[in-house]
Design an enzyme around this catalytic site. Structure first.
Site, PDB file in Angstrom:
ATOM      1  N   GLU A 171       0.917  -1.501  -0.177  1.00  0.00           N
ATOM      2  CA  GLU A 171      -0.364   0.012   0.206  1.00  0.00           C
ATOM      3  C   GLU A 171       0.773   1.267   0.296  1.00  0.00           C
ATOM      4  O   GLU A 171       0.281   2.070  -0.750  1.00  0.00           O
ATOM      5  CB  GLU A 171      -0.756  -0.148   1.024  1.00  0.00           C
TER       6      GLU A 171
ATOM      7  N   TRP B 228       1.678   1.963  -3.140  1.00  0.00           N
ATOM      8  CA  TRP B 228       0.539   2.336  -3.918  1.00  0.00           C
ATOM      9  C   TRP B 228       0.648   4.099  -3.884  1.00  0.00           C
ATOM     10  O   TRP B 228       0.039   4.684  -5.222  1.00  0.00           O
ATOM     11  CB  TRP B 228      -0.854   2.013  -3.634  1.00  0.00           C
TER      12      TRP B 228
ATOM     13  N   TRP C  48     -21.529  12.160 -19.487  1.00  0.00           N
ATOM     14  CA  TRP C  48     -21.165  12.824 -17.883  1.00  0.00           C
ATOM     15  C   TRP C  48     -22.803  12.961 -18.236  1.00  0.00           C
ATOM     16  O   TRP C  48     -23.168  14.001 -18.640  1.00  0.00           O
ATOM     17  CB  TRP C  48     -20.162  12.820 -17.554  1.00  0.00           C
TER      18      TRP C  48
ATOM     19  N   ASN D 151     -10.688   3.318   3.170  1.00  0.00           N
ATOM     20  CA  ASN D 151     -10.114   2.868   1.961  1.00  0.00           C
ATOM     21  C   ASN D 151     -11.783   1.232   1.168  1.00  0.00           C
ATOM     22  O   ASN D 151     -11.339   2.316   0.251  1.00  0.00           O
ATOM     23  CB  ASN D 151      -8.998   2.382   2.005  1.00  0.00           C
TER      24      ASN D 151
ATOM     25  N   TRP E 105     -16.438  12.462 -12.636  1.00  0.00           N
ATOM     26  CA  TRP E 105     -15.366  11.893 -11.187  1.00  0.00           C
ATOM     27  C   TRP E 105     -14.995  12.871 -10.819  1.00  0.00           C
ATOM     28  O   TRP E 105     -13.994  12.793  -9.672  1.00  0.00           O
ATOM     29  CB  TRP E 105     -14.193  10.862 -11.483  1.00  0.00           C
TER      30      TRP E 105
ATOM     31  N   TRP F  49      -9.334   8.229  -7.650  1.00  0.00           N
ATOM     32  CA  TRP F  49     -10.540   8.106  -7.914  1.00  0.00           C
ATOM     33  C   TRP F  49     -11.006   8.500  -9.571  1.00  0.00           C
ATOM     34  O   TRP F  49     -11.497   7.318 -10.297  1.00  0.00           O
ATOM     35  CB  TRP F  49     -10.898  10.276  -8.133  1.00  0.00           C
TER      36      TRP F  49
HETATM   37  P1  FAD Z   1      -3.788   1.511   5.571  1.00  0.00           P
HETATM   38  O1  FAD Z   1      -4.587   1.062   5.021  1.00  0.00           O
HETATM   39  O2  FAD Z   1      -2.983   1.639   6.663  1.00  0.00           O
HETATM   40  O3  FAD Z   1      -1.959   2.504   4.390  1.00  0.00           O
HETATM   41  C1  FAD Z   1      -1.087   2.820   4.898  1.00  0.00           C
HETATM   42  C2  FAD Z   1      -0.437   3.573   3.521  1.00  0.00           C
HETATM   43  O4  FAD Z   1      -0.308   3.742   2.168  1.00  0.00           O
HETATM   44  C3  FAD Z   1      -2.081   4.445   3.946  1.00  0.00           C
HETATM   45  O5  FAD Z   1      -1.698   5.558   4.706  1.00  0.00           O
HETATM   46  C4  FAD Z   1      -1.046   5.050   2.529  1.00  0.00           C
HETATM   47  O6  FAD Z   1      -0.437   6.310   2.785  1.00  0.00           O
HETATM   48  C5  FAD Z   1      -1.358   4.547   1.150  1.00  0.00           C
HETATM   49  N1  FAD Z   1      -1.613   3.813   0.573  1.00  0.00           N
HETATM   50  C6  FAD Z   1      -3.121   2.928   1.000  1.00  0.00           C
HETATM   51  N2  FAD Z   1      -3.550   3.028   0.022  1.00  0.00           N
HETATM   52  C7  FAD Z   1      -3.316   3.660  -1.197  1.00  0.00           C
HETATM   53  C8  FAD Z   1      -4.152   3.420  -2.306  1.00  0.00           C
HETATM   54  N3  FAD Z   1      -5.114   3.382  -2.653  1.00  0.00           N
HETATM   55  N4  FAD Z   1      -2.827   4.753  -2.981  1.00  0.00           N
HETATM   56  C9  FAD Z   1      -2.479   5.931  -2.402  1.00  0.00           C
HETATM   57  N5  FAD Z   1      -2.072   5.233  -1.342  1.00  0.00           N
HETATM   58  C10 FAD Z   1      -2.266   4.466  -0.111  1.00  0.00           C
HETATM   59  N6  FAD Z   1      -4.806   8.296  -0.083  1.00  0.00           N
HETATM   60  C11 FAD Z   1      -4.336   9.281   0.425  1.00  0.00           C
HETATM   61  O7  FAD Z   1      -3.376   9.538   1.002  1.00  0.00           O
HETATM   62  N7  FAD Z   1      -5.634  10.853  -0.710  1.00  0.00           N
HETATM   63  C12 FAD Z   1      -5.887  10.744  -1.007  1.00  0.00           C
HETATM   64  O8  FAD Z   1      -6.413  11.969  -1.013  1.00  0.00           O
HETATM   65  C13 FAD Z   1      -6.941   9.795  -1.245  1.00  0.00           C
HETATM   66  N8  FAD Z   1      -7.612   9.574  -1.812  1.00  0.00           N
HETATM   67  C14 FAD Z   1      -8.087   8.422  -2.309  1.00  0.00           C
HETATM   68  C15 FAD Z   1      -9.785   8.309  -2.942  1.00  0.00           C
HETATM   69  C16 FAD Z   1     -10.542   7.146  -3.520  1.00  0.00           C
HETATM   70  C17 FAD Z   1     -11.487   7.329  -4.416  1.00  0.00           C
HETATM   71  C18 FAD Z   1      -9.881   6.357  -2.975  1.00  0.00           C
HETATM   72  C19 FAD Z   1     -10.625   5.050  -3.593  1.00  0.00           C
HETATM   73  C20 FAD Z   1      -8.925   5.957  -2.460  1.00  0.00           C
HETATM   74  C21 FAD Z   1      -7.849   6.850  -1.248  1.00  0.00           C
HETATM   75  N9  FAD Z   1      -6.647   7.197  -1.042  1.00  0.00           N
HETATM   76  C22 FAD Z   1      -6.619   8.088  -0.576  1.00  0.00           C
HETATM   77  C23 FAD Z   1      -6.152   5.987  -1.085  1.00  0.00           C
HETATM   78  C24 FAD Z   1      -6.670   6.137   0.435  1.00  0.00           C
HETATM   79  O9  FAD Z   1      -8.383   4.941   0.342  1.00  0.00           O
HETATM   80  C25 FAD Z   1      -6.144   5.871   1.409  1.00  0.00           C
HETATM   81  O10 FAD Z   1      -4.623   5.994   1.692  1.00  0.00           O
HETATM   82  C26 FAD Z   1      -6.315   5.029   3.085  1.00  0.00           C
HETATM   83  O11 FAD Z   1      -7.567   5.434   3.205  1.00  0.00           O
HETATM   84  C27 FAD Z   1      -5.747   5.244   4.423  1.00  0.00           C
HETATM   85  O12 FAD Z   1      -6.005   4.694   5.249  1.00  0.00           O
HETATM   86  P2  FAD Z   1      -5.204   4.340   6.299  1.00  0.00           P
HETATM   87  O13 FAD Z   1      -3.636   5.341   6.928  1.00  0.00           O
HETATM   88  O14 FAD Z   1      -5.560   4.230   6.909  1.00  0.00           O
HETATM   89  O15 FAD Z   1      -4.019   2.938   4.957  1.00  0.00           O
END
Ligand code: FAD
Length: 476
Positions: free
Chosen positions: A279, A282, A310, A345, A363, A386
């Site tokens: 993650e 990602w 859209w 997420n 979107w 997105w």
């Molecule tokens: P954990 O599951 O604990 O993951 C650890 C870290 O990995 C996160 O803190 C984050 O930095 C990174 N990470 C995890 N998943 C993703 C992912 N899919 N993409 C990029 N990095 C990721 N994340 C953001 O940080 N900022 C945003 O603006 C953002 N917008 C999002 C919009 C949409 C529509 C979706 C579907 C996801 C988005 N995310 C975003 C990704 C993800 O949802 C969040 O990073 C995550 O929910 C944060 O929770 P956590 O720190 O507990 O994640």
């Protein structure tokens, strides 16, 4: 008196594992730390929820620096103006910052570097907020990646990321005479009338000490269940580190090594640690996309979607924003977002998909709403995700894969614990199928009851698939 070194902090609001700060201290000069609220001519200006976070993070940073006698100077305006001014005001011999990769920020940095150097100041910059420069990871043909898996493989092939740096001996660098600073309160980063962020403080603890505590708590607790539990929003199985990573209160190196160390000490954590690290990659991939594609928050990465029909429906958009779509998992997520500045997420994916596919709303509308309401709103991760959900990204969930929000709820919130927390008026008896009515009429009819679905799932699915089939082939 020795001329000072100026350290310009941006998305790296921390003392530990901060190469710019460490190098400045190693120079032996007294240090002045600068933060500029860039409202134009730089990165995308933060949305309202991120401004709340920024305020508290700067309070914490100022306090942490003051403990060592190091001043924090706040300035507002274009960094192209403010950074050279402050450097001149304090007679800085050298200016240090950590590299950033958002196109507006990187362009501003290049200009500022040139101006500072022309004035005879040295400029040093290092890599701090990503594990690799987005411009250094490339395909065999030397191009940037558009697909996650080979990107992640290439990044991992570079070897284990470097170990985090300790807090440098800042007490040796204290005592500089600082130029004038803005007052943080005068920036009005916090909402007042109404104070929609009133619940945030019970939810979050912005600043480096809070970020460290969150990482430790996760490694000692949630990590164990991360692999199997991370998709279940009612469980405390995710790190919630994203705002801390977004503002750089903690670095990806610190996150990577804490989790890696825990797994090395306890083999049962291997699967979860591996998933967590993927993650983190990602996040790196999102930055790789932004740095190389440049306009991912405004342009479809797959250009064939430029002709997608859209819908614009203001009522439906407001229902989605307010969590009144009649689909409980979507509504719970949207209300969680409003009250806490975050959304799990799994629920982000379902809520975003619902807007784009069930309501067929562009979107970019959703991206803008998230930008304003998420405390972790990130210039790369928000649009990249997105576009992934919308199917417009290069490596995206295909548009024809449409989440069924009811099945998603049954699968990921089977006992309804998460939904009931945010949508207390919902019960499984609130059945779908009352048909679609206009929003004002519904608001009247609802009278505090949980609303009927704003759109029928089967109809919406067919409508989205028909629109997709109508896209001209061969584009994008
Ligand atoms: P954990 O599951 O604990 O993951 C650890 C870290 O990995 C996160 O803190 C984050 O930095 C990174 N990470 C995890 N998943 C993703 C992912 N899919 N993409 C990029 N990095 C990721 N994340 C953001 O940080 N900022 C945003 O603006 C953002 N917008 C999002 C919009 C949409 C529509 C979706 C579907 C996801 C988005 N995310 C975003 C990704 C993800 O949802 C969040 O990073 C995550 O929910 C944060 O929770 P956590 O720190 O507990 O994640």
């Amino acid at each position: 008196m020795t001329s000072p070194a100026l350290v310009w902090l941006r998305n790296d609001l921390r003392l530990a594992d901060n190469p710019a700060l460490s190098e400045a201290v190693a120079s032996g000069r007294p240090i002045i730390v600068l933060y500029v609220l860039e409202e134009s001519g730089g990165p995308r200006p933060p949305g309202a929820a991120a401004r709340w976070w920024l305020h508290h993070s700067l309070v914490a940073l100022g306090r942490d620096l003051a403990a060592f006698g190091v001043p924090l100077v706040l300035r507002r305006g274009a960094a192209r103006v403010q950074v050279p001014h402050v450097a001149a005001d304090c007679g800085a011999a050298a200016v240090y910052w950590n590299l950033r990769y958002e196109p507006g920020g990187a362009a501003a940095d290049a200009d500022i570097r040139a101006e500072l150097q022309a004035a005879g100041r040295s400029v040093e910059s290092g890599l701090a907020n990503l594990l690799a420069s987005p411009h250094e990871v490339a395909t065999g043909a030397g191009r940037s990646f558009r697909v996650y898996t080979p990107f992640a493989k290439a990044l991992r092939a570079r070897g284990t990321p470097r170990h985090p740096l300790p807090i440098p001996p800042l007490s040796r660098a204290g005592g500089a005479v600082a130029p004038e600073s803005d007052g943080l309160e005068d920036w009005s980063l916090l909402p007042t009338k109404p104070n929609w962020a009133k619940d945030f403080a019970g939810e979050w603890n912005p600043g480096e000490p809070g970020a460290n505590l969150r990482l430790d708590t996760f490694v000692e607790g949630g990590l164990r269940d991360y692999r199997d539990g991370r998709d279940f929003p009612a469980l405390a199985a995710v790190s919630r580190l994203s705002p801390a990573l977004r503002f750089g209160e903690i670095s990806p190196y610190q996150s990577w090594h804490s989790v890696g160390l825990a797994a090395a000490a306890d083999g049962r954590l291997d699967g979860s640690a591996e998933k967590f690290l993927s993650e983190i990659l990602w996040r790196e991939f999102s930055w790789h996309l932004l740095a190389n594609e440049l306009d991912i928050s405004t342009a479809n990465i797959q250009r064939k979607f430029d002709s997608f029909p859209w819908r614009y429906d203001a009522d439906d958009l407001v229902r989605w924003q307010q969590g009144r779509t009649g689909y409980p998992l979507v509504d719970a997520g949207m209300r969680e977002l409003w009250h806490t500045g975050a959304m799990h997420n799994r629920v982000r994916m379902v809520a975003a998909s619902f807007l784009v596919k069930h309501l067929m709303i562009d979107w970019r509308e959703g991206e803008r709403w998230f930008w304003d309401t998420l405390v972790d709103a990130d210039e790369a991760s928000n649009p990249a995700n997105w576009q992934w959900v919308a199917g417009t990204g290069a490596d995206a969930a295909p548009y024809f894969r449409i989440f069924n929000p009811t099945l998603q709820r049954e699968k990921f919130d089977p006992d309804g614990r998460y939904v009931r927390r945010w949508v207390p008026e919902w019960s499984p008896e609130c059945v779908a199928g009352k048909g679609r009515r206009s929003a004002p009429l519904l608001a009247e009819l609802e009278g505090g009851q949980y609303p009927a679905p704003v759109v029928d799932h089967d109809m919406a699915r067919r409508r989205a698939l028909d629109a997709l089939a109508g896209l001209r082939p061969g584009e994008g």
